[in-house]
Design a protein around this motif. Structure first.
Motif, short mmCIF file in Angstrom:
data_model
loop_
_atom_site.label_atom_id
_atom_site.label_comp_id
_atom_site.label_asym_id
_atom_site.label_seq_id
_atom_site.Cartn_x
_atom_site.Cartn_y
_atom_site.Cartn_z
N LEU A 22 -3.95 -29.72 -53.91
CA LEU A 22 -3.25 -29.92 -52.64
C LEU A 22 -2.40 -28.70 -52.29
CD1 LEU A 22 -2.15 -33.68 -52.81
CD2 LEU A 22 -3.86 -32.65 -51.30
N TYR A 23 -1.76 -28.13 -53.29
CA TYR A 23 -0.97 -26.92 -53.03
C TYR A 23 -1.86 -25.79 -52.52
CZ TYR A 23 3.05 -23.83 -53.40
OH TYR A 23 4.08 -22.99 -53.10
N LEU A 24 -3.05 -25.67 -53.11
CA LEU A 24 -3.99 -24.65 -52.65
C LEU A 24 -4.36 -24.86 -51.19
CD1 LEU A 24 -6.13 -22.37 -53.12
CD2 LEU A 24 -7.72 -24.20 -53.73
N VAL A 25 -4.62 -26.11 -50.80
CA VAL A 25 -4.99 -26.42 -49.41
C VAL A 25 -3.93 -25.92 -48.43
CG1 VAL A 25 -5.37 -28.30 -47.76
CG2 VAL A 25 -6.46 -28.38 -50.02
N PHE A 26 -2.68 -26.17 -48.74
CA PHE A 26 -1.60 -25.74 -47.84
C PHE A 26 -1.27 -24.26 -48.02
CE2 PHE A 26 -0.63 -30.35 -48.40
CZ PHE A 26 -0.94 -30.73 -47.10
N TRP A 27 -1.52 -23.73 -49.20
CA TRP A 27 -1.20 -22.33 -49.51
C TRP A 27 -2.03 -21.36 -48.69
CZ3 TRP A 27 -4.12 -18.59 -52.43
CH2 TRP A 27 -3.38 -17.51 -52.92
N VAL A 28 -3.27 -21.72 -48.34
CA VAL A 28 -4.15 -20.80 -47.62
C VAL A 28 -3.93 -20.82 -46.11
CG1 VAL A 28 -5.95 -20.86 -49.38
CG2 VAL A 28 -6.02 -22.52 -47.50
N LEU A 126 -7.84 -26.66 -36.05
CA LEU A 126 -8.69 -27.84 -36.06
C LEU A 126 -9.82 -27.69 -37.09
CD1 LEU A 126 -8.91 -28.66 -32.24
CD2 LEU A 126 -7.73 -29.99 -34.02
N LEU A 127 -10.41 -26.50 -37.17
CA LEU A 127 -11.45 -26.26 -38.16
C LEU A 127 -10.88 -26.34 -39.58
CD1 LEU A 127 -13.44 -23.33 -36.50
CD2 LEU A 127 -14.20 -25.70 -36.80
N TYR A 128 -9.66 -25.88 -39.77
CA TYR A 128 -8.99 -25.98 -41.07
C TYR A 128 -8.86 -27.44 -41.49
CZ TYR A 128 -4.76 -26.27 -44.01
OH TYR A 128 -3.84 -26.58 -44.99
N PHE A 129 -8.34 -28.28 -40.59
CA PHE A 129 -8.19 -29.70 -40.92
C PHE A 129 -9.55 -30.37 -41.10
CE2 PHE A 129 -3.84 -29.32 -39.11
CZ PHE A 129 -3.15 -29.92 -40.16
N PHE A 130 -10.51 -30.00 -40.27
CA PHE A 130 -11.84 -30.60 -40.38
C PHE A 130 -12.49 -30.24 -41.72
CE2 PHE A 130 -16.47 -30.31 -39.76
CZ PHE A 130 -16.72 -31.63 -39.40
N GLY A 131 -12.42 -28.96 -42.09
CA GLY A 131 -13.04 -28.53 -43.34
C GLY A 131 -12.45 -29.22 -44.55
N TRP A 132 -11.13 -29.19 -44.67
CA TRP A 132 -10.50 -29.82 -45.83
C TRP A 132 -10.64 -31.34 -45.77
CZ3 TRP A 132 -10.08 -26.99 -49.79
CH2 TRP A 132 -9.71 -25.65 -49.70
N GLY A 133 -10.66 -31.90 -44.56
CA GLY A 133 -10.86 -33.34 -44.43
C GLY A 133 -12.23 -33.76 -44.95
N VAL A 134 -13.26 -33.00 -44.60
CA VAL A 134 -14.60 -33.28 -45.10
C VAL A 134 -14.64 -33.18 -46.62
CG1 VAL A 134 -16.96 -32.37 -45.21
CG2 VAL A 134 -15.83 -32.65 -43.00
N ALA A 135 -14.03 -32.12 -47.17
CA ALA A 135 -14.03 -31.92 -48.61
C ALA A 135 -13.37 -33.09 -49.34
CB ALA A 135 -13.33 -30.61 -48.96
N VAL A 136 -12.23 -33.55 -48.83
CA VAL A 136 -11.51 -34.65 -49.49
C VAL A 136 -12.29 -35.96 -49.35
CG1 VAL A 136 -9.43 -36.06 -49.41
CG2 VAL A 136 -9.25 -33.57 -49.23
#
Length: 247
Positions: A22-28, A126-136
């Motif tokens: 989770l830290y990595l997700v927000f870190w980038v 939006l692409l950032y949220f979409f990408g990580w949302g799909v991954a999770v």
């Protein structure tokens, strides 16, 4: 007592692994409320920073490659109980990922920078949220808790061994074979501020993912046989574009 210790160990590994990811997700992403991000700090010598950053990524990649090799896995099976194996892998991976998060060196230079509220900012966010949302979400469509070792710890607590591998085609997996990796790649590249250091990180990890998928596909074919071979023919790897049928 040993069974309870195994369960607690699995829970600890799960929480550490989840927290690090989770830290990595927000870190980038350039969140202003984050203590550190990929661009935190004053850039130093580009050559020195690049060498340190590539070294950190190399350590992470070597750890992942070593711990999935057949010889290491055979040794692991002999010395570590099944219920603790995945949790151990998660903890070791979290350690090396933590090294990246702690010691990453920013590199001067910017490829693009979209101000907040502009079209580019909205699109990349939006692409950032979409990408990580799909991954999770994709982790829950297979075995989220098993990916980080909690399922194995629970089975070990109950005195159960490793189950037979099964193949299920559900959710995102109906459209692409590796939605976790696809979402991760998109999440790494989708940012309103693409610095040179961020570019290095995204490119290196994308390359690592593609190399890892090559070996993972080989292992899946060996484990699941014709069932996965047929799935591989029908469903694309990372991009949800229908495959052309061969005549």
């Amino acid at each position: 007592m040993k069974r309870y210790a195994l369960l607690l160990y699995g829970l600890f590994g799960y929480l550490v692994g989840l927290g690090t990811l989770l830290y990595l997700v927000f870190w980038v992403y350039p969140w202003v409320w984050m203590p550190t991000t990929i661009d935190s700090g004053a850039p130093g010598s580009p050559l020195r920073s690049t060498a340190i950053d590539l070294g950190l990524i190399l350590l992470f990649g070597l750890q992942h490659s070593l711990m999935v090799r057949p010889r290491f896995k055979a040794w692991f099976d002999r010395h570590v109980p099944y219920g603790a194996q995945r949790a151990t892998y998660t903890l070791v991976s979290s350690f090396f990922l933590g090294l990246i998060l702690l010691f990453w060196q920013p590199i001067s230079g910017t490829l693009w920078h979209f101000d907040q509220g502009t079209f580019g900012w909205w699109l990349t966010t939006l692409l950032y949220f979409f990408g990580w949302g799909v991954a999770v979400l994709a982790t829950f469509q297979i075995d989220h808790f098993g990916l980080l070792g909690l399922t194995q710890a629970w089975r070990g607590y109950r005195g159960l061994g490793e189950p037979e591998p099964t193949f299920q085609e559900r959710g995102f997996y109906r459209w692409i074979r590796h939605p976790i990796q696809a979402g991760t790649i998109l999440g790494l590249w989708a940012t309103p501020l693409m610095s040179t250091g961020h570019l290095l990180f995204a490119a290196a990890f994308t390359l690592y993912v593609l190399i890892g998928l090559h070996f993972e596909e080989r292992d899946l074919l060996r484990t699941l046989g014709e069932e996965y071979a047929d799935y591989r023919k029908r469903v694309p790897m990372l991009l949800p574009f229908p495959k052309r049928s061969s005549r």
